[in-house]
Motif scaffolding. Structure first.
Motif, PDB file in Angstrom:
ATOM      1  N   GLN A 143       5.277  -0.850  10.157  1.00  0.00           N
ATOM      2  CA  GLN A 143       5.712  -1.619  11.974  1.00  0.00           C
ATOM      3  C   GLN A 143       5.815  -3.554  11.373  1.00  0.00           C
ATOM      4  O   GLN A 143       6.201  -3.767  10.285  1.00  0.00           O
ATOM      5  N   VAL A 144       6.669  -4.105  12.122  1.00  0.00           N
ATOM      6  CA  VAL A 144       7.144  -4.949  12.927  1.00  0.00           C
ATOM      7  C   VAL A 144       5.762  -6.110  12.873  1.00  0.00           C
ATOM      8  O   VAL A 144       5.423  -5.966  13.696  1.00  0.00           O
ATOM      9  N   THR A 145       5.606  -6.287  11.936  1.00  0.00           N
ATOM     10  CA  THR A 145       4.751  -7.586  12.504  1.00  0.00           C
ATOM     11  C   THR A 145       5.801  -8.916  11.286  1.00  0.00           C
ATOM     12  O   THR A 145       6.421  -9.768  11.040  1.00  0.00           O
ATOM     13  N   PRO A 146       4.586 -10.217  12.284  1.00  0.00           N
ATOM     14  CA  PRO A 146       5.018 -11.905  11.711  1.00  0.00           C
ATOM     15  C   PRO A 146       5.690 -11.911  10.071  1.00  0.00           C
ATOM     16  O   PRO A 146       6.950 -12.486   9.704  1.00  0.00           O
ATOM     17  N   GLU A 147       4.943 -11.242   9.447  1.00  0.00           N
ATOM     18  CA  GLU A 147       4.910 -11.013   7.954  1.00  0.00           C
ATOM     19  C   GLU A 147       6.187 -10.219   7.363  1.00  0.00           C
ATOM     20  O   GLU A 147       6.658 -11.342   7.099  1.00  0.00           O
ATOM     21  N   LEU A 148       6.802  -9.240   8.543  1.00  0.00           N
ATOM     22  CA  LEU A 148       8.394  -8.775   8.017  1.00  0.00           C
ATOM     23  C   LEU A 148       9.106  -9.543   8.760  1.00  0.00           C
ATOM     24  O   LEU A 148      10.260  -9.552   7.736  1.00  0.00           O
ATOM     25  N   VAL A 149       9.349  -9.810   9.290  1.00  0.00           N
ATOM     26  CA  VAL A 149      10.088 -10.649  10.531  1.00  0.00           C
ATOM     27  C   VAL A 149      10.439 -11.729   9.209  1.00  0.00           C
ATOM     28  O   VAL A 149      11.694 -12.487   8.898  1.00  0.00           O
ATOM     29  N   SER A 150       9.288 -12.394   8.612  1.00  0.00           N
ATOM     30  CA  SER A 150       9.387 -13.342   7.441  1.00  0.00           C
ATOM     31  C   SER A 150       9.863 -13.620   6.297  1.00  0.00           C
ATOM     32  O   SER A 150      11.208 -14.100   5.887  1.00  0.00           O
ATOM     33  N   LEU A 153      13.541   1.194  14.810  1.00  0.00           N
ATOM     34  CA  LEU A 153      14.980   0.564  14.350  1.00  0.00           C
ATOM     35  C   LEU A 153      15.237   1.556  13.152  1.00  0.00           C
ATOM     36  O   LEU A 153      14.360   0.946  12.122  1.00  0.00           O
ATOM     37  N   PHE A 154      16.267   2.152  12.936  1.00  0.00           N
ATOM     38  CA  PHE A 154      16.584   3.220  10.990  1.00  0.00           C
ATOM     39  C   PHE A 154      17.226   2.021  11.052  1.00  0.00           C
ATOM     40  O   PHE A 154      18.411   1.487  12.123  1.00  0.00           O
ATOM     41  N   ARG A 155      17.570   1.942   9.805  1.00  0.00           N
ATOM     42  CA  ARG A 155      18.548   1.269   8.842  1.00  0.00           C
ATOM     43  C   ARG A 155      18.339   2.001   7.922  1.00  0.00           C
ATOM     44  O   ARG A 155      17.556   1.704   6.605  1.00  0.00           O
ATOM     45  N   PHE A 156      19.404   2.081   6.541  1.00  0.00           N
ATOM     46  CA  PHE A 156      19.592   1.438   5.450  1.00  0.00           C
ATOM     47  C   PHE A 156      18.828   0.214   4.367  1.00  0.00           C
ATOM     48  O   PHE A 156      19.823  -1.006   4.905  1.00  0.00           O
ATOM     49  N   GLU A 157      17.985   0.062   4.401  1.00  0.00           N
ATOM     50  CA  GLU A 157      17.248  -0.824   3.435  1.00  0.00           C
ATOM     51  C   GLU A 157      18.262  -1.493   2.486  1.00  0.00           C
ATOM     52  O   GLU A 157      17.893  -0.814   1.407  1.00  0.00           O
ATOM     53  N   ASN A 158      18.158  -2.744   1.499  1.00  0.00           N
ATOM     54  CA  ASN A 158      17.904  -3.077   0.294  1.00  0.00           C
ATOM     55  C   ASN A 158      16.791  -2.278  -0.284  1.00  0.00           C
ATOM     56  O   ASN A 158      15.524  -3.133  -0.110  1.00  0.00           O
ATOM     57  N   THR A 159      16.774  -2.105  -1.535  1.00  0.00           N
ATOM     58  CA  THR A 159      15.622  -1.565  -2.112  1.00  0.00           C
ATOM     59  C   THR A 159      14.718  -2.668  -2.686  1.00  0.00           C
ATOM     60  O   THR A 159      13.861  -2.667  -2.977  1.00  0.00           O
ATOM     61  N   ASP A 160      15.291  -4.008  -2.559  1.00  0.00           N
ATOM     62  CA  ASP A 160      14.524  -4.647  -3.740  1.00  0.00           C
ATOM     63  C   ASP A 160      13.639  -5.545  -2.410  1.00  0.00           C
ATOM     64  O   ASP A 160      12.368  -5.947  -2.653  1.00  0.00           O
ATOM     65  N   VAL A 161      14.251  -5.425  -1.504  1.00  0.00           N
ATOM     66  CA  VAL A 161      13.429  -5.557  -0.347  1.00  0.00           C
ATOM     67  C   VAL A 161      12.224  -4.461  -0.177  1.00  0.00           C
ATOM     68  O   VAL A 161      11.047  -5.085   0.508  1.00  0.00           O
ATOM     69  N   LEU A 162      12.335  -3.159   0.058  1.00  0.00           N
ATOM     70  CA  LEU A 162      11.377  -2.375   0.346  1.00  0.00           C
ATOM     71  C   LEU A 162      10.240  -2.887  -1.101  1.00  0.00           C
ATOM     72  O   LEU A 162       8.986  -2.293  -0.815  1.00  0.00           O
ATOM     73  N   ARG A 163      10.662  -2.968  -2.702  1.00  0.00           N
ATOM     74  CA  ARG A 163       9.822  -2.539  -3.338  1.00  0.00           C
ATOM     75  C   ARG A 163       9.410  -4.046  -3.220  1.00  0.00           C
ATOM     76  O   ARG A 163       7.926  -4.056  -3.379  1.00  0.00           O
ATOM     77  N   ARG A 164       9.335  -5.323  -2.653  1.00  0.00           N
ATOM     78  CA  ARG A 164       8.558  -6.255  -2.873  1.00  0.00           C
ATOM     79  C   ARG A 164       7.300  -5.688  -1.367  1.00  0.00           C
ATOM     80  O   ARG A 164       6.193  -6.335  -1.061  1.00  0.00           O
ATOM     81  N   MET A 165       7.752  -5.117  -0.127  1.00  0.00           N
ATOM     82  CA  MET A 165       6.405  -4.680   0.478  1.00  0.00           C
ATOM     83  C   MET A 165       6.101  -3.031   0.022  1.00  0.00           C
ATOM     84  O   MET A 165       5.050  -3.038   0.607  1.00  0.00           O
ATOM     85  N   GLY A 166       6.155  -3.025  -1.323  1.00  0.00           N
ATOM     86  CA  GLY A 166       5.068  -1.847  -1.965  1.00  0.00           C
ATOM     87  C   GLY A 166       5.350  -1.120  -1.264  1.00  0.00           C
ATOM     88  O   GLY A 166       5.085   0.232  -1.973  1.00  0.00           O
ATOM     89  N   LEU A 167       6.648  -0.206  -1.244  1.00  0.00           N
ATOM     90  CA  LEU A 167       6.796   1.348  -0.864  1.00  0.00           C
ATOM     91  C   LEU A 167       7.878   0.937  -2.246  1.00  0.00           C
ATOM     92  O   LEU A 167       8.258   0.969  -2.612  1.00  0.00           O
ATOM     93  N   PRO A 168       7.496   2.850  -2.154  1.00  0.00           N
ATOM     94  CA  PRO A 168       8.028   3.513  -3.236  1.00  0.00           C
ATOM     95  C   PRO A 168       9.781   3.735  -3.054  1.00  0.00           C
ATOM     96  O   PRO A 168      10.654   4.571  -2.320  1.00  0.00           O
ATOM     97  N   VAL A 169      10.382   3.471  -4.280  1.00  0.00           N
ATOM     98  CA  VAL A 169      12.000   3.343  -4.183  1.00  0.00           C
ATOM     99  C   VAL A 169      11.981   4.348  -5.352  1.00  0.00           C
ATOM    100  O   VAL A 169      12.118   4.016  -6.419  1.00  0.00           O
ATOM    101  N   GLU A 170      12.783   4.931  -5.207  1.00  0.00           N
ATOM    102  CA  GLU A 170      13.153   6.155  -6.143  1.00  0.00           C
ATOM    103  C   GLU A 170      14.587   6.480  -6.950  1.00  0.00           C
ATOM    104  O   GLU A 170      15.559   5.232  -5.943  1.00  0.00           O
ATOM    105  N   GLY A 171      15.326   5.893  -8.063  1.00  0.00           N
ATOM    106  CA  GLY A 171      16.205   5.728  -8.654  1.00  0.00           C
ATOM    107  C   GLY A 171      16.966   4.282  -8.712  1.00  0.00           C
ATOM    108  O   GLY A 171      15.992   3.687  -8.413  1.00  0.00           O
ATOM    109  N   ASN A 172      18.432   4.026  -9.392  1.00  0.00           N
ATOM    110  CA  ASN A 172      18.543   2.819  -8.852  1.00  0.00           C
ATOM    111  C   ASN A 172      19.187   2.268  -7.843  1.00  0.00           C
ATOM    112  O   ASN A 172      20.509   1.361  -7.875  1.00  0.00           O
ATOM    113  N   ALA A 173      19.312   3.361  -6.442  1.00  0.00           N
ATOM    114  CA  ALA A 173      20.921   3.535  -5.642  1.00  0.00           C
ATOM    115  C   ALA A 173      19.851   2.209  -5.100  1.00  0.00           C
ATOM    116  O   ALA A 173      18.821   0.911  -5.173  1.00  0.00           O
TER     117      ALA A 173
END
Length: 396
Positions: A42-49, A313-333
């Motif tokens: 979900q788009v939140t103020p924390e996500l936008v920041s 909004l569909f996007r290929f996001e940098n994995t560093d950002v996804l890790r900071r969100m706490g989302l699982p990231v597979e591999g070193n992509a």
């Protein structure tokens, strides 16, 4: 009950332009359908920041821990360079044709006065792949890393025992060692020699003629934001929009010998699908673009078909950002798919949409309303039975 089942079956067989919010959420949880492993956030103020703090690798990052072994002012020589050597001598000259005549006159006893000085320009002398320069009467000299003054001093020292008071001048006639390659979307792709003036990245782009402006559609304006500068240095790469380098002096870094600068015209676009006025690919046309502006350009959600609760909004996001969100990231992509959801029925989210920045190749999907199929079905029934009702009324 039979009529209700028939109604539901009829609704499910109707065509649709895309999934509803429930279908999107169900597909995300189904491993068979979610084969790329995307998540919905979900788009939140924390996500936008958090997204606002993300910055791509800057050009000046290539200077960190990447200092050249030999610090130069772009006046040293190296393999591939061609030098022009001039030698000035007094009396009997080694390199002048007149020296043979003077020697002959001395042998015959003719009283010939020597010339006060003789200047000789040697043929262009190339530096070989090992960094060595072969000078007549001076021999093989390793000159890599030397300045032209140092090369002249070395040649002069070797000629002192063979010539009377030699003076040597050296200049670079073809500079290969102190040069950068500039190519891509510039008017004159070429090798640009660096000088002791210490050229910066914008300087070498300008010396290559600046960006090449292809004749395009007027609806697709060409701005400096659409030109990307790609710098390759010692096996490391950084990219940055040309406009950012122009606006941030810290990114207008000094060039180093061997750098490769590529300028690429990459018009930024985003795509819109689903229940909007226009399903289209749209150019940014401005230096920056927010999600609110992107949605409004295509007419926004259509009242009769859309579900404003579910704007994705569909996007290929940098994995560093996804890790900071706490989302699982597979591999070193470097990137992974993610879906950001905006609820436009919440007025507060319109402020977030004004700060959520779009990126090149983003895809916006406005979900269909779950009641849309019912309206379509009733519209279809009305189309079928309307002629009969009209005929019956006319028969009366």
């Amino acid at each position: 009950m039979g009529g209700a089942l028939l109604l539901l079956a009829g609704c499910n067989t109707l065509p649709d332009s895309g999934p509803t919010e429930a279908q999107v959420n169900h597909a995300q949880r189904d491993p068979k359908k979610n084969t790329v492993g995307y998540g919905i956030v979900q788009v939140t103020p924390e996500l936008v920041s958090q997204l606002a703090q993300e910055v791509p690798p800057a050009l000046d990052s290539l200077d960190t821990g990447n200092v050249p072994t030999i610090q130069t002012n772009n006046d040293t020589v190296g393999p591939g360079d061609v030098l022009q050597v001039s030698i000035y001598e007094i009396g009997s000259a080694l390199f002048s044709p007149s020296s043979a005549a003077m020697t002959a006159s001395s042998v015959s006893g003719t009283n010939t006065l020597p010339s006060p000085s003789t200047a000789s320009n040697l043929p262009p002398l190339p530096i070989d792949g090992n960094g060595d320069l072969d000078v007549p009467f001076a021999g093989l000299i390793h000159v890599t890393g030397m300045t032209t003054d140092q090369v002249a001093e070395t040649i002069q020292a070797r000629l002192k025992t063979k010539s009377q008071s030699p003076q040597v001048l050296v200049r670079i006639s073809s500079d290969i060692a102190n040069s950068v390659m500039v190519y891509g979307g510039v008017q004159r792709p070429s090798r640009i020699p660096l000088t002791p003036n210490r050229e910066r990245i914008l300087d070498v782009i300008a010396l290559a003629g600046g960006e090449e402006r292809p004749s395009g559609d007027e609806r697709q304006p060409q701005t400096d934001e659409d030109y990307v500068v790609r710098l390759t240095r010692n096996g490391r790469i950084a990219e940055m929009p040309l406009k950012v380098i122009e606006n941030e002096p810290t990114q207008n870094i000094l060039m180093q010998a061997g750098d490769r600068v590529q300028l690429t015209f990459q018009p930024r676009t985003y795509t819109v699908f689903g229940a909007s006025d226009h399903v289209t690919q749209t150019h940014f046309k401005t230096p920056t673009l927010t999600m609110a502006e992107a949605i409004s350009r295509v007419g926004g959600p259509v009242d009769s078909r859309s579900d404003p609760n579910a704007v994705y909004l569909f996007r290929f996001e940098n994995t560093d950002v996804l890790r900071r969100m706490g989302l699982p990231v597979e591999g070193n992509a470097p990137t992974a798919p993610i879906v950001y959801q905006l609820d436009m029925m919440n007025p507060a989210n319109y402020f977030l949409a004004q700060k959520f920045m779009m990126r090149d190749r983003d895809l916006i999907y406005i979900a269909n309303s779950s009641s849309n199929k019912f309206y379509k079905f009733f519209g279809l029934i009305s189309t079928i039975i309307a002629p009969g009702i009209t005929a019956a009324w006319m028969a009366k």
